[in-house]
Design a protein around this motif. Structure first.
Motif, PDB file in Angstrom:
ATOM      1  N   GLY A 213     -73.542  20.481  33.696  1.00 31.27           N
ATOM      2  CA  GLY A 213     -74.273  21.584  33.074  1.00 31.27           C
ATOM      3  C   GLY A 213     -75.755  21.305  33.003  1.00 31.27           C
ATOM      4  N   ARG A 214     -76.411  22.043  32.114  1.00 34.12           N
ATOM      5  CA  ARG A 214     -77.868  21.912  31.966  1.00 34.12           C
ATOM      6  C   ARG A 214     -78.261  20.468  31.631  1.00 34.12           C
ATOM      7  N   GLY A 215     -77.370  19.767  30.983  1.00 33.94           N
ATOM      8  CA  GLY A 215     -77.637  18.375  30.614  1.00 33.94           C
ATOM      9  C   GLY A 215     -77.848  17.460  31.808  1.00 33.94           C
ATOM     10  N   ALA A 238     -69.684  23.503  38.060  1.00 32.25           N
ATOM     11  CA  ALA A 238     -70.949  23.653  37.332  1.00 32.25           C
ATOM     12  C   ALA A 238     -70.831  24.715  36.242  1.00 32.25           C
ATOM     13  N   SER A 239     -71.728  24.630  35.272  1.00 35.68           N
ATOM     14  CA  SER A 239     -71.832  25.698  34.271  1.00 35.68           C
ATOM     15  C   SER A 239     -72.792  26.754  34.819  1.00 35.68           C
ATOM     16  N   ARG A 240     -72.802  27.891  34.152  1.00 33.55           N
ATOM     17  CA  ARG A 240     -73.695  28.951  34.615  1.00 33.55           C
ATOM     18  C   ARG A 240     -75.167  28.570  34.463  1.00 33.55           C
ATOM     19  N   ALA A 241     -75.477  27.800  33.415  1.00 33.15           N
ATOM     20  CA  ALA A 241     -76.878  27.407  33.214  1.00 33.15           C
ATOM     21  C   ALA A 241     -77.395  26.669  34.445  1.00 33.15           C
ATOM     22  N   ASP A 252     -69.666  27.297  42.790  1.00 31.83           N
ATOM     23  CA  ASP A 252     -69.283  26.147  41.942  1.00 31.83           C
ATOM     24  C   ASP A 252     -69.102  26.551  40.481  1.00 31.83           C
ATOM     25  N   GLN A 253     -69.510  27.773  40.141  1.00 25.57           N
ATOM     26  CA  GLN A 253     -69.540  28.125  38.711  1.00 25.57           C
ATOM     27  C   GLN A 253     -68.155  28.331  38.115  1.00 25.57           C
ATOM     28  N   VAL A 254     -67.948  27.674  36.991  1.00 25.57           N
ATOM     29  CA  VAL A 254     -66.690  27.798  36.252  1.00 25.57           C
ATOM     30  C   VAL A 254     -66.960  28.660  35.020  1.00 25.57           C
ATOM     31  N   GLY A 255     -66.097  29.634  34.784  1.00 22.92           N
ATOM     32  CA  GLY A 255     -66.268  30.421  33.566  1.00 22.92           C
ATOM     33  C   GLY A 255     -66.027  31.895  33.765  1.00 22.92           C
ATOM     34  N   GLN A 256     -66.397  32.637  32.759  1.00 25.04           N
ATOM     35  CA  GLN A 256     -66.117  34.079  32.705  1.00 25.04           C
ATOM     36  C   GLN A 256     -66.633  34.823  33.924  1.00 25.04           C
ATOM     37  N   THR A 257     -67.849  34.480  34.368  1.00 25.03           N
ATOM     38  CA  THR A 257     -68.411  35.155  35.538  1.00 25.03           C
ATOM     39  C   THR A 257     -68.374  34.233  36.764  1.00 25.03           C
ATOM     40  N   GLY A 258     -67.568  33.190  36.680  1.00 19.82           N
ATOM     41  CA  GLY A 258     -67.381  32.275  37.806  1.00 19.82           C
ATOM     42  C   GLY A 258     -65.905  32.132  38.082  1.00 19.82           C
ATOM     43  N   ILE A 271     -72.358  19.615  29.332  1.00 18.84           N
ATOM     44  CA  ILE A 271     -71.986  21.035  29.168  1.00 18.84           C
ATOM     45  C   ILE A 271     -71.668  21.243  27.688  1.00 18.84           C
ATOM     46  N   SER A 272     -72.261  22.277  27.091  1.00 20.26           N
ATOM     47  CA  SER A 272     -72.099  22.453  25.637  1.00 20.26           C
ATOM     48  C   SER A 272     -70.722  22.996  25.252  1.00 20.26           C
ATOM     49  N   GLY A 273     -70.105  23.791  26.158  1.00 18.29           N
ATOM     50  CA  GLY A 273     -68.779  24.339  25.846  1.00 18.29           C
ATOM     51  C   GLY A 273     -68.843  25.742  25.283  1.00 18.29           C
ATOM     52  N   ILE A 275     -68.267  29.717  24.929  1.00 17.54           N
ATOM     53  CA  ILE A 275     -67.010  30.448  25.107  1.00 17.54           C
ATOM     54  C   ILE A 275     -66.841  30.942  26.549  1.00 17.54           C
ATOM     55  N   GLN A 276     -67.963  31.358  27.163  1.00 14.02           N
ATOM     56  CA  GLN A 276     -67.862  31.879  28.537  1.00 14.02           C
ATOM     57  C   GLN A 276     -67.550  30.771  29.549  1.00 14.02           C
ATOM     58  N   HIS A 277     -67.874  29.528  29.207  1.00 15.05           N
ATOM     59  CA  HIS A 277     -67.485  28.410  30.073  1.00 15.05           C
ATOM     60  C   HIS A 277     -66.030  28.034  29.783  1.00 15.05           C
ATOM     61  N   ARG A 278     -65.742  27.950  28.509  1.00 12.20           N
ATOM     62  CA  ARG A 278     -64.398  27.562  28.059  1.00 12.20           C
ATOM     63  C   ARG A 278     -63.307  28.421  28.698  1.00 12.20           C
ATOM     64  N   ILE A 290     -68.378  14.706  28.194  1.00 19.58           N
ATOM     65  CA  ILE A 290     -69.422  13.687  27.999  1.00 19.58           C
ATOM     66  C   ILE A 290     -70.671  14.447  27.575  1.00 19.58           C
ATOM     67  N   ASN A 291     -71.117  14.201  26.348  1.00 23.78           N
ATOM     68  CA  ASN A 291     -72.249  14.960  25.821  1.00 23.78           C
ATOM     69  C   ASN A 291     -72.958  14.102  24.787  1.00 23.78           C
ATOM     70  N   LYS A 292     -74.301  14.163  24.789  1.00 21.92           N
ATOM     71  CA  LYS A 292     -75.012  13.282  23.848  1.00 21.92           C
ATOM     72  C   LYS A 292     -75.058  13.867  22.437  1.00 21.92           C
ATOM     73  N   ASP A 309     -75.089   9.501  26.810  1.00 23.11           N
ATOM     74  CA  ASP A 309     -75.956  10.034  27.859  1.00 23.11           C
ATOM     75  C   ASP A 309     -75.207  10.007  29.198  1.00 23.11           C
ATOM     76  N   VAL A 310     -75.127  11.167  29.854  1.00 22.38           N
ATOM     77  CA  VAL A 310     -74.393  11.223  31.137  1.00 22.38           C
ATOM     78  C   VAL A 310     -74.932  10.217  32.140  1.00 22.38           C
ATOM     79  N   PHE A 311     -76.229   9.931  32.060  1.00 23.75           N
ATOM     80  CA  PHE A 311     -76.822   9.051  33.078  1.00 23.75           C
ATOM     81  C   PHE A 311     -76.421   7.585  32.873  1.00 23.75           C
TER      82      PHE A 311
HETATM   83  C1  FAD Z   1     -71.802  37.710  30.005  1.00 19.84           C
HETATM   84  C2  FAD Z   1     -71.967  36.228  30.106  1.00 19.84           C
HETATM   85  C3  FAD Z   1     -71.235  35.550  31.054  1.00 19.84           C
HETATM   86  C4  FAD Z   1     -71.343  34.153  31.166  1.00 19.84           C
HETATM   87  N1  FAD Z   1     -70.582  33.499  32.096  1.00 19.84           N
HETATM   88  C5  FAD Z   1     -70.613  32.147  32.142  1.00 19.84           C
HETATM   89  C6  FAD Z   1     -69.800  31.415  33.047  1.00 19.84           C
HETATM   90  O1  FAD Z   1     -69.058  31.978  33.865  1.00 19.84           O
HETATM   91  N2  FAD Z   1     -69.854  30.068  33.015  1.00 19.84           N
HETATM   92  C7  FAD Z   1     -70.674  29.385  32.149  1.00 19.84           C
HETATM   93  O2  FAD Z   1     -70.684  28.146  32.194  1.00 19.84           O
HETATM   94  N3  FAD Z   1     -71.480  30.054  31.308  1.00 19.84           N
HETATM   95  C8  FAD Z   1     -71.493  31.416  31.290  1.00 19.84           C
HETATM   96  N4  FAD Z   1     -72.333  32.068  30.450  1.00 19.84           N
HETATM   97  C9  FAD Z   1     -73.399  31.306  29.776  1.00 19.84           C
HETATM   98  C10 FAD Z   1     -72.919  30.579  28.535  1.00 19.84           C
HETATM   99  O3  FAD Z   1     -73.056  31.421  27.406  1.00 19.84           O
HETATM  100  C11 FAD Z   1     -73.808  29.338  28.308  1.00 19.84           C
HETATM  101  O4  FAD Z   1     -75.148  29.725  28.235  1.00 19.84           O
HETATM  102  C12 FAD Z   1     -73.683  28.283  29.401  1.00 19.84           C
HETATM  103  O5  FAD Z   1     -72.322  27.980  29.619  1.00 19.84           O
HETATM  104  C13 FAD Z   1     -74.418  27.029  28.976  1.00 19.84           C
HETATM  105  O6  FAD Z   1     -74.387  26.102  30.004  1.00 19.84           O
HETATM  106  P1  FAD Z   1     -74.533  24.557  29.659  1.00 19.84           P
HETATM  107  O7  FAD Z   1     -73.440  24.152  28.759  1.00 19.84           O
HETATM  108  O8  FAD Z   1     -74.686  23.845  30.951  1.00 19.84           O
HETATM  109  O9  FAD Z   1     -75.961  24.496  28.949  1.00 19.84           O
HETATM  110  P2  FAD Z   1     -76.318  24.260  27.424  1.00 19.84           P
HETATM  111  O10 FAD Z   1     -75.598  25.171  26.530  1.00 19.84           O
HETATM  112  O11 FAD Z   1     -77.802  24.242  27.374  1.00 19.84           O
HETATM  113  O12 FAD Z   1     -75.758  22.810  27.132  1.00 19.84           O
HETATM  114  C14 FAD Z   1     -76.262  21.647  27.709  1.00 19.84           C
HETATM  115  C15 FAD Z   1     -75.555  20.481  27.007  1.00 19.84           C
HETATM  116  O13 FAD Z   1     -75.935  19.276  27.639  1.00 19.84           O
HETATM  117  C16 FAD Z   1     -76.063  18.280  26.642  1.00 19.84           C
HETATM  118  N5  FAD Z   1     -76.947  17.263  27.202  1.00 19.84           N
HETATM  119  C17 FAD Z   1     -78.274  17.363  27.484  1.00 19.84           C
HETATM  120  N6  FAD Z   1     -78.720  16.229  28.048  1.00 19.84           N
HETATM  121  C18 FAD Z   1     -77.662  15.387  28.108  1.00 19.84           C
HETATM  122  C19 FAD Z   1     -77.482  14.078  28.583  1.00 19.84           C
HETATM  123  N7  FAD Z   1     -78.498  13.383  29.159  1.00 19.84           N
HETATM  124  N8  FAD Z   1     -76.263  13.506  28.458  1.00 19.84           N
HETATM  125  C20 FAD Z   1     -75.222  14.164  27.898  1.00 19.84           C
HETATM  126  N9  FAD Z   1     -75.342  15.428  27.436  1.00 19.84           N
HETATM  127  C21 FAD Z   1     -76.544  16.027  27.550  1.00 19.84           C
HETATM  128  C22 FAD Z   1     -76.605  19.004  25.442  1.00 19.84           C
HETATM  129  O14 FAD Z   1     -76.295  18.289  24.255  1.00 19.84           O
HETATM  130  C23 FAD Z   1     -75.898  20.344  25.531  1.00 19.84           C
HETATM  131  O15 FAD Z   1     -74.690  20.354  24.773  1.00 19.84           O
HETATM  132  C24 FAD Z   1     -72.236  33.454  30.314  1.00 19.84           C
HETATM  133  C25 FAD Z   1     -72.964  34.163  29.364  1.00 19.84           C
HETATM  134  C26 FAD Z   1     -72.839  35.515  29.257  1.00 19.84           C
HETATM  135  C27 FAD Z   1     -73.632  36.252  28.223  1.00 19.84           C
END
Ligand code: FAD
Length: 327
Positions: A213-215, A238-241, A252-258, A271-273, A275-278, A290-292, A309-311
């Motif tokens: 994910g974004r992390g 991957a997450s959507r972010a 690669d996207q996993v989730g509601q729109t993947g 990945i934060s988890g 609901i749309q990813h879950r 794995i999340n910090k 830290d994932v790294f």
């Molecule tokens: C209509 C709609 C549809 C959507 N469809 C999807 C979908 O299909 N799939 C999807 O995934 N999302 C979807 N989303 C987006 C979803 O709401 C979240 O925004 C998205 O899942 C967040 O991605 P993320 O967890 O990668 O990023 P974030 O929520 O920003 O989380 C990043 C996480 O990484 C952790 N992190 C940061 N650095 C590190 C590190 N060095 N080591 C360990 N951990 C670290 C942080 O603590 C944080 O928990 C949708 C949203 C909407 C509104």
């Protein structure tokens, strides 16, 4: 009253069948055995006659083969036409279709023509009396519905990886019959089909997924996830972010729109988890996060959580797994 056979759709990938199709055939064999009825497979594709003839190893009684260049990849109207022709020929009581992208499109198209409904993304099938009961997840996997249908044929799509693919204890010699494919008029044209370059296994069929994910901080850092996935014989998701950031392709996207995935092991990294990813991964058999951030929502539904830290964690994990697996 269940009298007709179980009809299973076998979707091809090149000259072979997809793993999800072999899972559906195996489950079809189990259900046909419980009902004391036959197992018929409709094999669709281009250049699949040999693979179709080999389906006797899965205990298939009869294979209807629709083999034509126009059927190489999924076309909604062509596949529906073939499906309806197969139904007309064998008059099945139950139709099982793998819940791949194509299967999820095909099932309701068939059902509407057959005046029946679909139990979508089933994860378990049971027979009670003479009725088929399908269990399917709802509300992002928070609850399960047990669905039975009063209409015949009963159509269900089967979630990949929720069922085993196993050859039959005793091989059968399947009766193979070619289905004549007459191209129907259609307003749709499939111009090109792009297989994902370099991806060994489709995400929806993978038994191990390492998702980032974004992390992960940037596209270059996915290398450590690829190394972990390679070690475990899995693929990267991957997450959507991270997809929105352009770090990974949408496929690669996993989730509601993947994609909705159901691997044996899902490792979520940074990945934060949400609901749309879950919703896309909650049916994984084992979830590792794995999340910090110890407060990250993903720890609320992961089976194992590593706060860190994932790294640091991911390379160390890959290293240890390589030693353990002798790679
Ligand atoms: C209509 C709609 C549809 C959507 N469809 C999807 C979908 O299909 N799939 C999807 O995934 N999302 C979807 N989303 C987006 C979803 O709401 C979240 O925004 C998205 O899942 C967040 O991605 P993320 O967890 O990668 O990023 P974030 O929520 O920003 O989380 C990043 C996480 O990484 C952790 N992190 C940061 N650095 C590190 C590190 N060095 N080591 C360990 N951990 C670290 C942080 O603590 C944080 O928990 C949708 C949203 C909407 C509104």
């Amino acid at each position: 009253m269940v009298q007709g056979p179980v009809l299973v759709f076998a979707e091809s990938f090149g000259p072979d069948f997809r793993k999800s199709s072999l899972e559906a055939i195996t489950e079809g064999r189990r259900i046909a055995g419980l009902l004391g009825t036959g197992l018929v497979v409709i094999a669709i594709g281009d250049g699949i006659k040999n693979a179709a003839a080999d389906l006797g190893t899965y205990g298939v009684d009869k294979v209807l083969v629709a083999d034509a260049p126009d059927l190489k990849t999924f076309h909604p109207d062509y596949y529906r036409t073939v499906g309806l022709e197969a139904v007309r020929k064998v008059n099945p009581s139950i139709i099982l279709i793998p819940a791949t992208s194509s299967g999820k499109d095909l099932a309701p198209r068939l059902a509407i023509h057959l005046n029946t409904v679909v139990a979508a993304e089933s994860t378990k099938l049971e027979i009670e009396g003479e009725k088929l009961i399908a269990t399917r997840p709802v509300f992002a996997g928070k609850a399960f519905l047990r669905v039975t249908m009063n209409s015949i044929p009963f159509v269900a799509t089967l979630r990949p990886n929720a069922f085993d693919a196993k050859e039959a204890p005793a091989k059968k010699t399947s009766q193979v019959e070619e289905l004549q494919f007459n191209k129907p008029p259609s307003r749709m044209t499939v111009h090109e089909y792009h297989a994902h370059a370099g991806k060994k296994t489709d995400l929806t069929e993978a038994s191990v997924i390492v998702s980032g994910g974004r992390g992960m901080g940037g596209p270059e850092n996915y290398k450590i996830l690829e190394e972990l996935a390679d070690t475990l014989g899995g693929v990267v998701g991957a997450s959507r972010a991270s997809v929105d950031a352009g770090w990974r392709p949408h496929s690669d996207q996993v989730g509601q729109t993947g994609r909705t995935v159901s691997p044996t092991l899902y490792i979520a990294c940074g990945i934060s988890g949400a609901i749309q990813h879950r919703v896309g991964m909650i049916n994984s058999k084992v979830i590792v996060a794995i999340n910090k951030d110890p407060e990250a929502p993903i720890f609320g539904f992961a089976d194992y959580g590593i706060v860190g830290d994932v790294f640091q964690i991911v390379p160390a994990l890959t290293n240890d797994l390589r030693k353990y697996l002798g790679k």
